[in-house]
Design an enzyme around this catalytic site. Structure first.
Site, PDB file in Angstrom:
ATOM      1  CB  SER A   1      23.555-167.445  65.053  1.00 40.10           C
ATOM      2  OG  SER A   1      23.768-166.351  65.911  1.00 40.10           O
TER       3      SER A   1
ATOM      4  CE1 TYR B   1      20.525-169.674  69.023  1.00 41.90           C
ATOM      5  CE2 TYR B   1      22.152-167.912  69.042  1.00 41.90           C
ATOM      6  CZ  TYR B   1      21.073-168.537  68.454  1.00 41.90           C
ATOM      7  OH  TYR B   1      20.553-168.026  67.289  1.00 41.90           O
TER       8      TYR B   1
HETATM    9  N1  LIG Z   1      16.314-163.571  66.171  1.00 40.44           N
HETATM   10  C1  LIG Z   1      17.637-163.497  66.093  1.00 40.44           C
HETATM   11  O1  LIG Z   1      18.243-162.501  66.528  1.00 40.44           O
HETATM   12  C2  LIG Z   1      18.427-164.598  65.447  1.00 40.44           C
HETATM   13  C3  LIG Z   1      19.763-164.351  65.107  1.00 40.44           C
HETATM   14  C4  LIG Z   1      20.510-165.359  64.522  1.00 40.44           C
HETATM   15  C5  LIG Z   1      19.928-166.574  64.260  1.00 40.44           C
HETATM   16  N2  LIG Z   1      18.629-166.813  64.602  1.00 40.44           N
HETATM   17  C6  LIG Z   1      18.078-168.146  64.325  1.00 40.44           C
HETATM   18  O2  LIG Z   1      16.927-168.029  63.527  1.00 40.44           O
HETATM   19  C7  LIG Z   1      16.115-169.188  63.718  1.00 40.44           C
HETATM   20  C8  LIG Z   1      14.684-168.739  63.921  1.00 40.44           C
HETATM   21  O3  LIG Z   1      14.608-167.976  65.098  1.00 40.44           O
HETATM   22  P1  LIG Z   1      13.673-166.705  65.276  1.00 40.44           P
HETATM   23  O4  LIG Z   1      14.540-165.594  65.697  1.00 40.44           O
HETATM   24  O5  LIG Z   1      12.782-166.549  64.104  1.00 40.44           O
HETATM   25  O6  LIG Z   1      12.874-167.127  66.594  1.00 40.44           O
HETATM   26  P2  LIG Z   1      11.399-167.627  66.849  1.00 40.44           P
HETATM   27  O7  LIG Z   1      10.422-166.642  66.338  1.00 40.44           O
HETATM   28  O8  LIG Z   1      11.379-167.991  68.288  1.00 40.44           O
HETATM   29  O9  LIG Z   1      11.279-168.936  65.938  1.00 40.44           O
HETATM   30  C9  LIG Z   1      11.765-170.167  66.327  1.00 40.44           C
HETATM   31  C10 LIG Z   1      10.961-171.212  65.629  1.00 40.44           C
HETATM   32  O10 LIG Z   1      11.514-172.499  65.945  1.00 40.44           O
HETATM   33  C11 LIG Z   1      10.447-173.321  66.366  1.00 40.44           C
HETATM   34  N3  LIG Z   1      10.892-174.408  67.222  1.00 40.44           N
HETATM   35  C12 LIG Z   1      11.391-174.366  68.475  1.00 40.44           C
HETATM   36  N4  LIG Z   1      11.644-175.607  68.904  1.00 40.44           N
HETATM   37  C13 LIG Z   1      11.287-176.442  67.906  1.00 40.44           C
HETATM   38  C14 LIG Z   1      11.294-177.846  67.731  1.00 40.44           C
HETATM   39  N5  LIG Z   1      11.701-178.665  68.689  1.00 40.44           N
HETATM   40  N6  LIG Z   1      10.873-178.360  66.560  1.00 40.44           N
HETATM   41  C15 LIG Z   1      10.432-177.543  65.572  1.00 40.44           C
HETATM   42  N7  LIG Z   1      10.360-176.217  65.672  1.00 40.44           N
HETATM   43  C16 LIG Z   1      10.804-175.678  66.827  1.00 40.44           C
HETATM   44  C17 LIG Z   1       9.477-172.396  67.065  1.00 40.44           C
HETATM   45  O11 LIG Z   1       8.222-173.025  67.166  1.00 40.44           O
HETATM   46  P3  LIG Z   1       7.213-172.756  68.390  1.00 40.44           P
HETATM   47  O12 LIG Z   1       6.569-171.431  68.095  1.00 40.44           O
HETATM   48  O13 LIG Z   1       6.288-173.906  68.326  1.00 40.44           O
HETATM   49  O14 LIG Z   1       8.044-172.736  69.642  1.00 40.44           O
HETATM   50  C18 LIG Z   1       9.501-171.218  66.109  1.00 40.44           C
HETATM   51  O15 LIG Z   1       8.683-171.484  65.007  1.00 40.44           O
HETATM   52  C19 LIG Z   1      16.704-169.934  64.902  1.00 40.44           C
HETATM   53  O16 LIG Z   1      17.466-171.028  64.426  1.00 40.44           O
HETATM   54  C20 LIG Z   1      17.601-168.907  65.547  1.00 40.44           C
HETATM   55  O17 LIG Z   1      18.666-169.479  66.250  1.00 40.44           O
HETATM   56  C21 LIG Z   1      17.853-165.851  65.187  1.00 40.44           C
END
Ligand SMILES: NC(=O)c1ccc[n+]([C@@H]2O[C@H](COP(=O)([O-])OP(=O)(O)OC[C@H]3O[C@@H](n4cnc5c(N)ncnc54)[C@H](OP(=O)(O)O)[C@@H]3O)[C@@H](O)[C@H]2O)c1
Length: 286
Positions: free
Chosen positions: A140, A153
């Site tokens: 991130s 985070y």
């Molecule tokens: N969105 C942003 O602005 C942003 C920016 C920078 C980086 N990121 C990174 O991108 C990645 C994906 O995030 P996203 O934005 O796509 O959010 P998201 O839609 O909330 O996806 C998160 C995923 O991680 C899963 N997860 C949570 N806890 C878990 C565990 N203990 N074991 C396995 N899976 C787990 C969730 O599963 P469940 O549905 O079962 O909870 C979901 O599939 C993350 O690492 C996040 O930090 C996001």
């Protein structure tokens, strides 16, 4: 670009957001996708939108037994061809003032975003070695620039940067590529979850903490809503992941988004206190 079909990739956290988008795009391109989900309905939802090649796998990255079971299943299924790609995407965001944070929340943040990534990577590395494959971490902007009220985070994403650097050097001998993708704000359900968490936080933190931090928490909530409203689409992150998996010479880091690139490039040149002031002003804390 090595985009040959039939390559196998494991993606953690593929139920929604970036993980889901990567799973569907790689499936569309002919990859054999193993998509980590945490419950059957999520797997079925994904399965309905993908080809029959895509296999949902039950994978909570904090559950050692599930990690071992997925690694064993992949070894059995893929044999000598091994696993070409691992996308360590699963993640959660713990927000709030560090003073009011429960240490269990901090442990949970690291357990999912750091220890879980290492656990999955360790488990499937023998298979990645066979394929001389690629590991892609989803970091991130917060892994390069820490912002207030996202301390836990940011700490987890800084840790992921360090692990990526160390692992990239350690795995060079086997020609295993290790990259980290560093998106700014992306429109995904993580933000709805963050809003719910912050709401819960304001209802559960001791009143004296609310008195100290209430205004800042409200300012952060307002800023988050604005940032999310102009957040980038997941497709930009998917493009970076694809490049990391398929380019002849993948980049070590993929900052995603123009603002992200500017902030990452500029931050090291700004004196700390000047940077702090800009961040406070940007959030509306001053
Ligand atoms: N969105 C942003 O602005 C942003 C920016 C920078 C980086 N990121 C990174 O991108 C990645 C994906 O995030 P996203 O934005 O796509 O959010 P998201 O839609 O909330 O996806 C998160 C995923 O991680 C899963 N997860 C949570 N806890 C878990 C565990 N203990 N074991 C396995 N899976 C787990 C969730 O599963 P469940 O549905 O079962 O909870 C979901 O599939 C993350 O690492 C996040 O930090 C996001």
């Amino acid at each position: 670009m090595k985009n040959s079909p039939d390559r196998a990739v494991l993606i953690t956290g593929a139920s929604t957001g970036i993980g889901e988008a990567c799973a569907l795009e790689l499936d569309r391109l002919g990859w054999r996708v193993f998509a980590g989900v945490r419950n059957d309905p999520a797997g079925q939802r994904l399965g309905r939108r993908a080809s029959a090649r895509l296999t949902p796998v039950m994978l909570d990255v904090t559950e050692a037994e599930q990690v071992a079971a997925v690694a064993a299943m992949l070894a059995e299924t893929l044999g000598d061809r091994g696993l070409f790609g691992l996308v360590n995407n699963a993640g959660v965001a713990v927000a709030g003032p560090l003073e009011a944070l429960s240490l269990d929340q901090l442990r949970r943040q690291f357990e999912v975003n750091v220890v879980g990534q290492v656990a999955v990577t360790q488990a499937v590395l023998p298979l990645i070695r066979r394929a001389a494959g690629r590991i892609v971490m989803i970091g991130s902007l917060n892994g390069r620039l820490a912002t207030p009220y996202l301390g836990p985070y940011a700490a987890s994403k800084f840790a992921l940067e360090a692990i990526t650097d160390a692992w990239r050097i350690e795995l060079r001998r086997w020609k295993i590529g290790v990259s980290i993708v560093e998106p700014g704000t992306v429109l995904t359900p993580i933000w709805d979850k963050a809003v719910t968490n912050t709401q819960e936080l304001t209802e559960t933190i001791p009143p004296e903490m609310m008195e100290l931090y209430g205004d800042d928490i409200r300012a952060m909530q307002e800023l988050t809503a604005k940032l999310v409203a102009r957040g980038m689409s997941v497709s930009r992150v998917v493009r970076a992941v694809l490049h990391a998996l398929t380019a002849g010479r993948p980049k070590t880091r993929y900052p995603v988004g123009i603002e992200t690139r500017l902030l990452i490039a500029g931050a090291p040149f700004a004196p700390d206190r000047f940077r702090d002031r800009i961040i406070r002003r940007f959030i509306g804390l001053d």
